[in-house]
Design a protein around this motif. Sequence first.
Motif, PDB file in Angstrom:
ATOM      1  N   TYR A  20       0.839  -1.208   0.000  1.00 45.63           N
ATOM      2  CA  TYR A  20       0.000   0.000   0.000  1.00 45.63           C
ATOM      3  C   TYR A  20       0.871   1.255   0.000  1.00 45.63           C
ATOM      4  N   VAL A  21       1.902   1.261   0.838  1.00 46.72           N
ATOM      5  CA  VAL A  21       2.794   2.421   0.941  1.00 46.72           C
ATOM      6  C   VAL A  21       3.520   2.645  -0.390  1.00 46.72           C
ATOM      7  N   LEU A  22       4.020   1.587  -1.006  1.00 55.66           N
ATOM      8  CA  LEU A  22       4.737   1.727  -2.274  1.00 55.66           C
ATOM      9  C   LEU A  22       3.839   2.301  -3.373  1.00 55.66           C
ATOM     10  N   ALA A  46      12.519  -4.150  -2.818  1.00 57.40           N
ATOM     11  CA  ALA A  46      12.450  -4.340  -4.266  1.00 57.40           C
ATOM     12  C   ALA A  46      11.474  -5.466  -4.611  1.00 57.40           C
ATOM     13  N   HIS A  47      11.514  -6.525  -3.832  1.00 58.66           N
ATOM     14  CA  HIS A  47      10.601  -7.648  -4.058  1.00 58.66           C
ATOM     15  C   HIS A  47       9.143  -7.207  -3.877  1.00 58.66           C
ATOM     16  N   LEU A  48       8.902  -6.411  -2.827  1.00 57.56           N
ATOM     17  CA  LEU A  48       7.546  -5.914  -2.572  1.00 57.56           C
ATOM     18  C   LEU A  48       7.086  -4.991  -3.703  1.00 57.56           C
ATOM     19  N   ALA A  49       8.031  -4.205  -4.226  1.00 54.22           N
ATOM     20  CA  ALA A  49       7.682  -3.286  -5.318  1.00 54.22           C
ATOM     21  C   ALA A  49       7.296  -4.095  -6.560  1.00 54.22           C
ATOM     22  N   ARG A  50       7.997  -5.186  -6.766  1.00 51.38           N
ATOM     23  CA  ARG A  50       7.676  -6.038  -7.901  1.00 51.38           C
ATOM     24  C   ARG A  50       6.247  -6.552  -7.766  1.00 51.38           C
ATOM     25  N   LYS A  51       5.890  -6.993  -6.559  1.00 52.52           N
ATOM     26  CA  LYS A  51       4.531  -7.485  -6.317  1.00 52.52           C
ATOM     27  C   LYS A  51       3.490  -6.381  -6.463  1.00 52.52           C
ATOM     28  N   ALA A  52       3.842  -5.197  -5.964  1.00 51.08           N
ATOM     29  CA  ALA A  52       2.862  -4.106  -5.907  1.00 51.08           C
ATOM     30  C   ALA A  52       2.396  -3.698  -7.297  1.00 51.08           C
ATOM     31  N   PHE A  53       3.305  -3.775  -8.287  1.00 53.09           N
ATOM     32  CA  PHE A  53       2.962  -3.247  -9.602  1.00 53.09           C
ATOM     33  C   PHE A  53       2.814  -4.330 -10.661  1.00 53.09           C
ATOM     34  N   PRO A  55       1.335  -6.899 -13.202  1.00 51.94           N
ATOM     35  CA  PRO A  55       2.389  -7.342 -14.123  1.00 51.94           C
ATOM     36  C   PRO A  55       3.181  -6.218 -14.790  1.00 51.94           C
ATOM     37  N   SER A  56       3.034  -4.985 -14.306  1.00 54.22           N
ATOM     38  CA  SER A  56       3.927  -3.935 -14.801  1.00 54.22           C
ATOM     39  C   SER A  56       5.308  -4.144 -14.201  1.00 54.22           C
ATOM     40  N   ARG A  57       6.295  -3.528 -14.831  1.00 57.14           N
ATOM     41  CA  ARG A  57       7.619  -3.576 -14.223  1.00 57.14           C
ATOM     42  C   ARG A  57       7.691  -2.598 -13.049  1.00 57.14           C
ATOM     43  N   VAL A  58       8.645  -2.811 -12.157  1.00 57.83           N
ATOM     44  CA  VAL A  58       8.813  -1.873 -11.033  1.00 57.83           C
ATOM     45  C   VAL A  58       9.044  -0.477 -11.618  1.00 57.83           C
ATOM     46  N   PRO A  59       8.184   0.473 -11.247  1.00 57.63           N
ATOM     47  CA  PRO A  59       8.258   1.773 -11.916  1.00 57.63           C
ATOM     48  C   PRO A  59       9.278   2.749 -11.314  1.00 57.63           C
ATOM     49  N   PHE A  60      10.154   2.271 -10.450  1.00 55.03           N
ATOM     50  CA  PHE A  60      11.126   3.166  -9.821  1.00 55.03           C
ATOM     51  C   PHE A  60      12.536   2.963 -10.383  1.00 55.03           C
ATOM     52  N   VAL A  61      13.279   4.067 -10.484  1.00 55.99           N
ATOM     53  CA  VAL A  61      14.716   3.962 -10.725  1.00 55.99           C
ATOM     54  C   VAL A  61      15.356   3.465  -9.425  1.00 55.99           C
ATOM     55  N   PHE A  62      16.385   2.618  -9.527  1.00 63.94           N
ATOM     56  CA  PHE A  62      17.108   2.160  -8.343  1.00 63.94           C
ATOM     57  C   PHE A  62      18.365   3.007  -8.184  1.00 63.94           C
ATOM     58  N   LEU A  63      18.639   3.428  -6.940  1.00 61.29           N
ATOM     59  CA  LEU A  63      19.827   4.244  -6.693  1.00 61.29           C
ATOM     60  C   LEU A  63      20.693   3.575  -5.625  1.00 61.29           C
ATOM     61  N   HIS A  64      21.943   3.339  -5.962  1.00 57.28           N
ATOM     62  CA  HIS A  64      22.862   2.792  -4.971  1.00 57.28           C
ATOM     63  C   HIS A  64      23.895   3.849  -4.610  1.00 57.28           C
ATOM     64  N   VAL A  65      23.981   4.162  -3.327  1.00 59.02           N
ATOM     65  CA  VAL A  65      25.030   5.059  -2.866  1.00 59.02           C
ATOM     66  C   VAL A  65      26.233   4.176  -2.537  1.00 59.02           C
ATOM     67  N   ASP A  66      27.221   4.235  -3.403  1.00 63.83           N
ATOM     68  CA  ASP A  66      28.340   3.310  -3.331  1.00 63.83           C
ATOM     69  C   ASP A  66      29.483   3.968  -2.564  1.00 63.83           C
ATOM     70  N   THR A  67      29.828   3.396  -1.414  1.00 58.52           N
ATOM     71  CA  THR A  67      30.901   3.974  -0.605  1.00 58.52           C
ATOM     72  C   THR A  67      32.269   3.696  -1.232  1.00 58.52           C
TER      73      THR A  67
ATOM     74  N   HIS B 294     -10.233  -6.970   3.839  1.00 59.65           N
ATOM     75  CA  HIS B 294      -9.276  -6.144   4.544  1.00 59.65           C
ATOM     76  C   HIS B 294      -8.342  -7.029   5.367  1.00 59.65           C
ATOM     77  N   PRO B 295      -7.029  -6.790   5.376  1.00 65.16           N
ATOM     78  CA  PRO B 295      -6.307  -5.648   4.794  1.00 65.16           C
ATOM     79  C   PRO B 295      -5.583  -5.968   3.480  1.00 65.16           C
ATOM     80  N   HIS B 296      -6.104  -6.885   2.676  1.00 71.19           N
ATOM     81  CA  HIS B 296      -5.381  -7.278   1.463  1.00 71.19           C
ATOM     82  C   HIS B 296      -5.112  -6.117   0.509  1.00 71.19           C
ATOM     83  N   SER B 297      -3.889  -6.075   0.006  1.00 66.13           N
ATOM     84  CA  SER B 297      -3.547  -5.210  -1.120  1.00 66.13           C
ATOM     85  C   SER B 297      -3.596  -6.076  -2.362  1.00 66.13           C
ATOM     86  N   CYS B 298      -4.330  -5.646  -3.375  1.00 64.25           N
ATOM     87  CA  CYS B 298      -4.455  -6.486  -4.558  1.00 64.25           C
ATOM     88  C   CYS B 298      -4.698  -5.642  -5.801  1.00 64.25           C
TER      89      CYS B 298
END
Lengths: 303, 429
Positions: A20-22, A46-53, A55-67, B294-298
């Motif tokens: 929901y937050v993503l 990243a895994h949650l973002a994949r699920k959230a969107f 069958p679309s691709r994850v819509p975010f650019v990934f940023l790595h702050v490389d030390t 609730h509370p499923h996200s789908c």
Amino acid sequence: MMHRSYSVTHLEQLESEAIYVLREVWAQFEKPVLLFSGGKDSICVAHLARKAFWPSRVPFVFLHVDTGHNFAETLTFRDAYVGQLGARLEVASVQASIDSGRVVEERGPNASRNALQTVTLLDALEAGGYDAAIGGARRDEEKARAKERFFSHRDDFGQWDPKNQRAELWNLFNGRMHPGEHFRVFPLSNWTEMDVWQYIKREQIPLPGLYFSHWRKVVERGGTLMAVTEHLTVQEGETVREAEVRFRTVGDATCTGCTESRAANLDDIIAEVAAARQTERGTRADDRRSETAMEDRKKQGYF
Amino acid sequence: MSEREESADNYLSMELLRFTTAGSVDDGKSTLIGRLMYDTKTIFEDQLEAVERTSRQRGDERVDLALLTDGLRAEREQGITIDVAYRYFATPRRKFIIADTPGHIQYTRNMVTGASTANLAIILVDARNGVIEQTCRHSFIASLLQIEHVVVAVNKMDLVEWSEERFEQIVADYKNFASRLRIPQITFIPISALHGDNVVNPSPNTPWYKGPSLLYHLETVYIGPDANHVDCRFPVQCVIRPHSDRWHDFRGYAGRVAGGVFKPGDEVVVLPSGFTSRIKAIHAGEQTLEEAFHPHSCVITLEDDIDISRGDMLVKPNNQPHVEQEIDAMLCWFSDKRRLQAGDKVLLRHTTREVKAIIKQVHYKVDVNTLHKVENEPELKLNEIGRVRIRVASPLFVDEYVRNRITGSLILVDPFTNETLAGGMIRLP
Ligand SMILES: Nc1nc2c(ncn2[C@@H]2O[C@H](COP(=O)(O)OP(=O)(O)O)[C@@H](O)[C@H]2O)c(=O)[nH]1
């Protein structure tokens, strides 16, 4: 009216909340970016973002702050994972910030680039025009994080003011801001280390090998076992030995300690986490510097 | 098998309980939370060492468990808690999220925030002081936010010689006052947070008390019916359109179910357009679901191609929310920079909609200590709670807050500073 099947487990609750937050981030911001270090928490996000969107691709650019002090294994894993998601990876380099004189490197045997990351991150957010940075931080990691919001507002200097945070009620997130300001967003806010491991197991999420026990050269420094890598200079009087170890976090190789462990798979790790007597951050030399170390760094705009 | 190993095994089937804690300063709230975390072995060695070090530096005679939960530097300096902090612990039965909120008058806002997501509230009472003004305030907020379960933890029983009479007096006083509130379940427990009596284990000092320990109650209290599984409500967060060869025609509506149960084949009405269609499938990542509640996200796909966007809501034809352009709400005002008055223009957020709104009238405010209505001061200041009439620029799809916490709640946002000004619980005029 109540029905046994309507009960949900806490992992399902946490997952649906994070998704929901993503989605709120995607809906409320112009140009969000996902901070990706190749560590288990950001892999989870990243895994949650994949699920959230899907069958679309994850819509975010990934940023790595490389030390510049990463374990080679983490970087290999990072590239493979992001490639498989079909996302675009941007790397912001602390070395480049040092070379351009934006920051000055710490000196001494315990020198760490952790504090320097803040400048590199803020520069990268500004350069990319990113208005929201999604991170994998959890409230249970450290006292100063316990009050962090899901949507955490940062002023135009990227700073966090613990006294001036927006109230966050129900699931109504207020992502409005002025130009130049940005938000940090933490979908895993309510997760604990144990939840993350259980979720990784449930979802069979791949992880870098550093999390699992392996043999490597280590030295003991200030009560912490440090991996001997090209980023760490062995001091006089320190003895290098071979040990079977694993990492609980895989950040900067100069300040991330490992622990002796024989946990070779997820079940072993879960048993170990359940019995643990030290917090994850307990193996991070940078938090030990003072009791309020984390809070001070956060105010400056640290993750 | 140790408790912790057992918890690893049960982990995949554990439930989640969110609770909030309230008490006035020095009632022992931090000590109680520290005790719960300590006795459930949530505290790690390095955290305990840090606390021991601090206690020693301050010259305390024993380790102050309260320090474990005492978050930020500013608070440590002032020695008080000033914001909502979230803490986590688990037992083999349940995982718990504590919204730890301070009890000062000026921090009603924090208590409302913490209560907004809680299933249960622990209200602390100092056995020596009994039911005081703050107790009433905390209970009023718990009832306003519709927390199902309230635990009145009568603390510092060791300082009143474990007196049953004293305890019963407090129970009677509380019940008397709470009869004016709507709290579905109230449980009274005599405890000593400092010594641990009746917190995790039953205490030998209170043989007259036959009820559960606090932790046992938290582990077993029935939280099933807290969500609404009757009125189907699906606020659309965003539209999923992959634009890929494989998913060329895919058009799905992403959201989190706010009420009721949705199944493939169900007839749905789209608000505000009023078009109807049937659910084709419900997706959660690569899986498809037989039902979602609730509370499923789908992600829901429909049989027909209808124009739907963020802020729309899928509902059932025979059970629709109120479609209103004018609503009443009990508002809690959070801003110290401005007051709320009739004529004010604000932004209103409700589910996934944001609309312009104007305040028509402040009907009354509530004196949170006496519960009296104050009708002759038509404005709200920081930490005040009152009933307000609001008109919005385009209709909202609402339920009364008592019926559904998600479709019944709103926040107000300042269109210029972007600050969150108020939280509100919807009541229909
Ligand atoms: N005797 C006794 N003292 C207690 C008890 N619980 C808390 N205290 C003491 O009351 C004081 C205030 O407690 P604290 O947890 O800081 O209160 P808070 O302000 O509500 O967080 C501290 O000195 C505690 O040691 C109790 O059950 N018995």
